[in-house]
Motif scaffolding. Structure first.
Motif, PDB file in Angstrom:
ATOM      1  N   VAL A 140       0.850  -1.179   0.000  1.00 53.73           N
ATOM      2  CA  VAL A 140       0.000   0.000   0.000  1.00 53.73           C
ATOM      3  C   VAL A 140       0.888   1.232   0.000  1.00 53.73           C
ATOM      4  CG1 VAL A 140      -1.776   1.298   1.232  1.00 53.73           C
ATOM      5  CG2 VAL A 140      -1.853  -1.206   1.200  1.00 53.73           C
ATOM      6  N   THR A 141       0.716   2.084  -1.003  1.00 49.41           N
ATOM      7  CA  THR A 141       1.505   3.313  -1.079  1.00 49.41           C
ATOM      8  C   THR A 141       0.592   4.511  -0.806  1.00 49.41           C
ATOM      9  OG1 THR A 141       1.115   3.560  -3.463  1.00 49.41           O
ATOM     10  CG2 THR A 141       3.042   2.279  -2.788  1.00 49.41           C
ATOM     11  N   HIS A 142       1.171   5.562  -0.257  1.00 46.25           N
ATOM     12  CA  HIS A 142       0.421   6.772   0.054  1.00 46.25           C
ATOM     13  C   HIS A 142       1.080   7.958  -0.634  1.00 46.25           C
ATOM     14  CE1 HIS A 142      -0.661   4.007   3.353  1.00 46.25           C
ATOM     15  NE2 HIS A 142      -1.811   4.651   3.374  1.00 46.25           N
ATOM     16  N   THR A 143       0.276   8.720  -1.363  1.00 48.14           N
ATOM     17  CA  THR A 143       0.787   9.878  -2.091  1.00 48.14           C
ATOM     18  C   THR A 143      -0.131  11.070  -1.875  1.00 48.14           C
ATOM     19  OG1 THR A 143       1.669   8.415  -3.819  1.00 48.14           O
ATOM     20  CG2 THR A 143       1.488  10.766  -4.348  1.00 48.14           C
ATOM     21  N   ALA A 144       0.455  12.180  -1.429  1.00 51.03           N
ATOM     22  CA  ALA A 144      -0.300  13.420  -1.288  1.00 51.03           C
ATOM     23  C   ALA A 144      -0.345  14.124  -2.639  1.00 51.03           C
ATOM     24  CB  ALA A 144       0.345  14.316  -0.239  1.00 51.03           C
ATOM     25  N   VAL A 145      -1.539  14.551  -3.049  1.00 52.69           N
ATOM     26  CA  VAL A 145      -1.706  15.223  -4.342  1.00 52.69           C
ATOM     27  C   VAL A 145      -2.378  16.573  -4.112  1.00 52.69           C
ATOM     28  CG1 VAL A 145      -2.589  15.040  -6.690  1.00 52.69           C
ATOM     29  CG2 VAL A 145      -2.015  12.950  -5.411  1.00 52.69           C
ATOM     30  N   PRO A 146      -1.597  17.645  -4.000  1.00 48.41           N
ATOM     31  CA  PRO A 146      -2.195  18.975  -3.833  1.00 48.41           C
ATOM     32  C   PRO A 146      -2.749  19.488  -5.158  1.00 48.41           C
ATOM     33  CG  PRO A 146       0.193  19.146  -3.882  1.00 48.41           C
ATOM     34  CD  PRO A 146      -0.128  17.683  -3.949  1.00 48.41           C
ATOM     35  N   LEU A 147      -3.979  19.971  -5.128  1.00 47.36           N
ATOM     36  CA  LEU A 147      -4.645  20.423  -6.350  1.00 47.36           C
ATOM     37  C   LEU A 147      -5.356  21.747  -6.075  1.00 47.36           C
ATOM     38  CD1 LEU A 147      -6.154  16.945  -7.226  1.00 47.36           C
ATOM     39  CD2 LEU A 147      -4.442  18.118  -8.616  1.00 47.36           C
ATOM     40  N   ALA A 148      -4.912  22.792  -6.723  1.00 49.33           N
ATOM     41  CA  ALA A 148      -5.493  24.113  -6.488  1.00 49.33           C
ATOM     42  C   ALA A 148      -6.959  24.166  -6.869  1.00 49.33           C
ATOM     43  CB  ALA A 148      -4.703  25.165  -7.271  1.00 49.33           C
ATOM     44  N   SER A 149      -7.365  23.333  -7.826  1.00 47.87           N
ATOM     45  CA  SER A 149      -8.743  23.393  -8.326  1.00 47.87           C
ATOM     46  C   SER A 149      -9.726  22.555  -7.518  1.00 47.87           C
ATOM     47  CB  SER A 149      -8.765  22.929  -9.791  1.00 47.87           C
ATOM     48  OG  SER A 149      -8.145  21.653  -9.912  1.00 47.87           O
ATOM     49  N   LEU A 150      -9.243  21.747  -6.586  1.00 44.83           N
ATOM     50  CA  LEU A 150     -10.154  20.914  -5.789  1.00 44.83           C
ATOM     51  C   LEU A 150     -10.924  21.783  -4.802  1.00 44.83           C
ATOM     52  CD1 LEU A 150     -11.010  17.945  -5.059  1.00 44.83           C
ATOM     53  CD2 LEU A 150      -9.294  18.063  -3.249  1.00 44.83           C
ATOM     54  N   PRO A 151     -12.250  21.692  -4.777  1.00 50.75           N
ATOM     55  CA  PRO A 151     -13.023  22.494  -3.815  1.00 50.75           C
ATOM     56  C   PRO A 151     -12.594  22.174  -2.382  1.00 50.75           C
ATOM     57  CG  PRO A 151     -14.475  21.526  -5.472  1.00 50.75           C
ATOM     58  CD  PRO A 151     -13.124  20.905  -5.662  1.00 50.75           C
ATOM     59  N   ALA A 152     -12.301  23.221  -1.625  1.00 53.38           N
ATOM     60  CA  ALA A 152     -11.820  23.025  -0.260  1.00 53.38           C
ATOM     61  C   ALA A 152     -12.834  22.262   0.586  1.00 53.38           C
ATOM     62  CB  ALA A 152     -11.504  24.379   0.370  1.00 53.38           C
ATOM     63  N   ALA A 153     -14.120  22.481   0.325  1.00 49.36           N
ATOM     64  CA  ALA A 153     -15.162  21.804   1.100  1.00 49.36           C
ATOM     65  C   ALA A 153     -15.229  20.315   0.786  1.00 49.36           C
ATOM     66  CB  ALA A 153     -16.523  22.454   0.819  1.00 49.36           C
ATOM     67  N   PHE A 154     -14.700  19.911  -0.346  1.00 50.08           N
ATOM     68  CA  PHE A 154     -14.770  18.508  -0.751  1.00 50.08           C
ATOM     69  C   PHE A 154     -13.598  17.707  -0.173  1.00 50.08           C
ATOM     70  CE2 PHE A 154     -15.298  14.779  -3.294  1.00 50.08           C
ATOM     71  CZ  PHE A 154     -16.630  14.788  -3.671  1.00 50.08           C
ATOM     72  N   GLY A 155     -12.461  18.348  -0.065  1.00 48.16           N
ATOM     73  CA  GLY A 155     -11.266  17.635   0.380  1.00 48.16           C
ATOM     74  C   GLY A 155     -11.081  17.715   1.886  1.00 48.16           C
ATOM     75  N   PRO A 156     -10.092  16.967   2.425  1.00 50.22           N
ATOM     76  CA  PRO A 156      -9.255  16.035   1.660  1.00 50.22           C
ATOM     77  C   PRO A 156     -10.045  14.804   1.216  1.00 50.22           C
ATOM     78  CG  PRO A 156      -8.799  15.846   3.990  1.00 50.22           C
ATOM     79  CD  PRO A 156      -9.749  17.001   3.850  1.00 50.22           C
ATOM     80  N   LEU A 157      -9.652  14.294   0.054  1.00 49.03           N
ATOM     81  CA  LEU A 157     -10.347  13.160  -0.557  1.00 49.03           C
ATOM     82  C   LEU A 157      -9.371  11.999  -0.682  1.00 49.03           C
ATOM     83  CD1 LEU A 157     -12.852  12.004  -2.083  1.00 49.03           C
ATOM     84  CD2 LEU A 157     -11.844  12.955  -4.177  1.00 49.03           C
ATOM     85  N   LYS A 158      -9.700  10.883  -0.039  1.00 50.37           N
ATOM     86  CA  LYS A 158      -8.830   9.703  -0.099  1.00 50.37           C
ATOM     87  C   LYS A 158      -9.332   8.766  -1.202  1.00 50.37           C
ATOM     88  CE  LYS A 158      -7.205   7.784   3.697  1.00 50.37           C
ATOM     89  NZ  LYS A 158      -7.082   6.933   4.929  1.00 50.37           N
TER      90      LYS A 158
END
Length: 380
Positions: A140-158
């Protein structure tokens, strides 16, 4: 019999016959000749076993009852690959020693070539054994993906990304269950199945995917086809099988997900090698998608990201490459795909390419460990 299987049989068996004729029969020691002949017979038997595995993967024979034969034969193919690399090195070395002899006529390169040959044989066996262990259990690998376009209210999204299980000739329901259990342990919000889940037909191995019914994610479990869903001519039935086990196929279509008063769109397309009625259609997939909203694109191959980037997608998840699976294949993959493994960019759009949970052909991985990718998407 599929053309690829015929080629493997002819090339490998012809090579073994040539070695027997030009090398083994000239050995002066009778015990050595006997041992060499027995080794050649064993190698020929393993080659036939590999053909059984390839036929099972193509849906020509049912894998049940012959999985151990398939596993032995397909593993042998990994050893053959590294032996061929050794022959390539020996060929280059032979040319170099010939050139040295032009300058130093008395130079004998034979001892050096023998050392390299022995090291190559030992290395081929060692790499195969190591690769068997490496491929047995996906990490199992874990990667953080920062995205300026992701709605703040929706994230963080796993997001859990599972690709390239290749259940069939070697891997069975037990392996799939293990992938499901490890994925659920991560408590993902969303699960994406990125294609190449199988090798074979629904009639032969449909039950091997039954554990997918146990995947848990509050935002849903979605899937797209990979090229291997088409190889046995059973893609339509596989898409229906996903529905049967509670997985939502994205067949050139999109789905809107809402959480916390915000929304994103997941857009999925068929594999680019797919044929009607499951051919790829990017325009159909993006029909009705808000160009100003956040779009998570799903396709089997990272090269499909070029089409997604044109249509304003914010992120693509993919598989297909296996990270090369057998080193140094990753360098050849790079000639066909713009991304090989992990988080990269395709035409300016971030793409995460999973190395896949299983393996195709040899159940062996060298310097490309299998993975269940957990992506933590968050607003930058």
């Amino acid at each position: 019999m599929p053309t690829g299987v015929i080629v493997v049989l002819i090339v490998t068996l012809a090579s073994l016959a040539l070695i027997q004729w030009r090398v083994v029969r000239r050995w002066s020691s009778r015990p050595a000749r006997i041992a060499g002949t027995l080794a050649g017979v064993a190698a020929a038997a393993l080659t036939v076993a590999a053909a059984v595995g390839l036929l099972a993967g193509a849906g020509r024979i049912a894998p049940e009852g012959v999985r151990w034969i398939s596993a032995a034969g397909l593993t042998w193919l990994a050893t053959v690959f590294y032996l061929l690399l050794t022959l390539l090195v020996l060929g280059v070395l032979w040319v170099l020693t010939r050139l040295v002899r032009l300058v130093r006529p008395g130079f004998d390169g034979a001892p050096l070539r023998r050392v390299v040959a022995l090291a190559g044989v030992a290395g081929a066996v060692a790499a195969t054994l190591y690769g068997l262990v490496e491929a047995a259990t996906p990490r199992v690998t874990h990667t953080a993906v920062p995205l300026a376009s992701l709605p703040a209210a929706f994230g963080p999204l796993k997001v859990a990304l599972i690709t390239d299980i290749h259940a069939g000739p070697v891997r069975n329901r037990t392996f799939v269950q293990g992938v499901v259990d490890r994925t659920n342990a991560e408590a993902p919000d969303l699960v994406i199945l990125g294609g190449d889940m199988i090798d074979g037909t629904v009639a032969q191995i449909g039950e091997d995917l039954a554990p997918l019914r146990g995947l848990r994610a509050p935002l849903g479990v979605f899937a797209v086809t990979g090229n291997h869903e088409y190889y046995a001519g059973d893609a339509v039935n596989w898409v229906q099988r996903w529905r049967d086990v509670g997985v939502r196929p994205l067949v050139n279509e999109s789905v809107r997900l809402e959480r916390g008063g915000a929304a994103i769109t997941v857009v999925g397309v068929n594999d680019r090698k797919g044929a009607p009625p499951l051919a790829v259609d990017y325009d159909a997939a993006f029909a009705g998608v808000d160009p100003a909203g956040f779009a998570l694109a799903v396709a089997h191959e990272p090269v499909q990201g070029r089409e997604f980037a044109k249509r304003g997608a914010d992120l693509q998840v993919a598989g297909h490459t296996h990270g090369g699976q057998l080193w140094p294949f990753r360098y050849l993959v790079k000639l066909q795909q713009p991304a090989v493994a992990g988080l990269e960019k395709v035409d300016g759009m971030p793409v995460y390419t999973s190395r896949g949970a299983g393996a195709w052909g040899p159940p062996v991985r060298v310097a490309a460990p299998p993975e269940i990718a957990i992506l933590q998407l968050r607003a930058a």
